[in-house]
Design an enzyme around this catalytic site. Structure first.
Site, PDB file in Angstrom:
ATOM      1  CB  SER A   1       7.894   6.700  -2.865  1.00 44.60           C
ATOM      2  OG  SER A   1       7.056   7.067  -3.954  1.00 44.60           O
ATOM      3  NE  ARG A   2       6.504   0.431   1.712  1.00 45.54           N
ATOM      4  CZ  ARG A   2       5.227   0.404   1.311  1.00 45.54           C
ATOM      5  NH1 ARG A   2       4.588   1.539   1.057  1.00 45.54           N
ATOM      6  NH2 ARG A   2       4.594  -0.734   1.155  1.00 45.54           N
ATOM      7  CG  LEU A   3      11.117   8.728   0.356  1.00 44.13           C
ATOM      8  CD1 LEU A   3      11.212   9.877  -0.650  1.00 44.13           C
ATOM      9  CD2 LEU A   3      12.471   8.518   1.039  1.00 44.13           C
TER      10      LEU A   3
ATOM     11  CB  THR B   1      -0.905   0.028   1.244  1.00 43.85           C
ATOM     12  OG1 THR B   1      -1.737  -1.131   1.241  1.00 43.85           O
ATOM     13  CG2 THR B   1      -1.778   1.275   1.269  1.00 43.85           C
TER      14      THR B   1
END
Length: 211
Positions: free
Chosen positions: A188-190, A8
């Protein structure tokens, strides 16, 4: 679908240093209130991780029952596995995961028992059947089958009825935090990670961690 393809992208919110309170307990209260207002299922549910003398970690889901400047409080059986591990190593890590808000809170610190009076006050506020269960179950100990467990409950119910006393092996723990991390999922997993650590003077220091 492969399990490796399940993911997600988090896009609901952001978290900056300017968004957070200088006091991490106040910041937790703010996020907890937002979880309540968002009707997050069981927002008081948390993972409690402990480590015994053998160095093996274990974790389980419990419900927090209070938090303030003294720490984060829950109640349980002192003779359970977690109780035995806390007796050997009085430190724990808590984790709240509020999926609808794409948030986590990680809390670490030393754990101590609350007073018998505080344990008694909370115990007497519980539903009668929950109090009977606390007496009937030797938590974390083997039992022959479900029927044997229910027989133990029936025996306690017959003995104490509507007025079960608090067993001495049942009470509260309070974690006194020295590390609190607020995690906000981002695209974006940041992700945003704002961490508070308690310095040697007892003051909270706040900084950002890389995701």
């Amino acid at each position: 679908m492969s399990i490796a393809d399940i993911r997600t992208d988090y896009t609901q919110a952001a978290l900056s240093e300017l968004d957070t309170d200088p006091d991490p307990v106040a910041q937790f209260a703010k996020w907890f209130d937002e979880a309540l207002r968002a009707e997050v299922p069981e927002p008081n549910a948390m993972s409690v991780a402990t480590v015994g003398a053998n160095g093996r970690p274990s974790s389980r889901i419990l419900l927090i029952k209070d938090f303030d400047q003294r720490g984060f409080t829950w109640f349980t059986n002192y003779d359970s596995r977690k109780g035995q591990e806390l007796a050997q190593n009085p430190h724990a890590a808590l984790l709240f995961h509020w999926i609808p808000l794409e948030r986590e809170v990680r809390i670490e610190g030393k754990v101590e028992r609350v007073s018998a009076a505080e344990s008694e006050q909370y115990f007497q506020s519980r539903p009668v059947k929950s109090r009977l269960s606390a007496l009937a179950s030797s938590q974390s100990q083997p039992v022959a089958d479900r029927a044997a467990l229910e027989a133990q409950y029936a025996e306690v119910e017959a003995q104490f009825g509507q007025h079960p006393p608090r067993p001495e092996h049942w009470g509260g723990y309070r974690l006194k935090p020295d590390y609190i991390e607020f995690w906000q999922g981002r695209a974006s997993r940041l992700h945003d990670r704002i961490v508070y650590t308690l310095d040697k003077d007892g003051k909270w220091q706040r900084h950002r961690l890389q995701p």
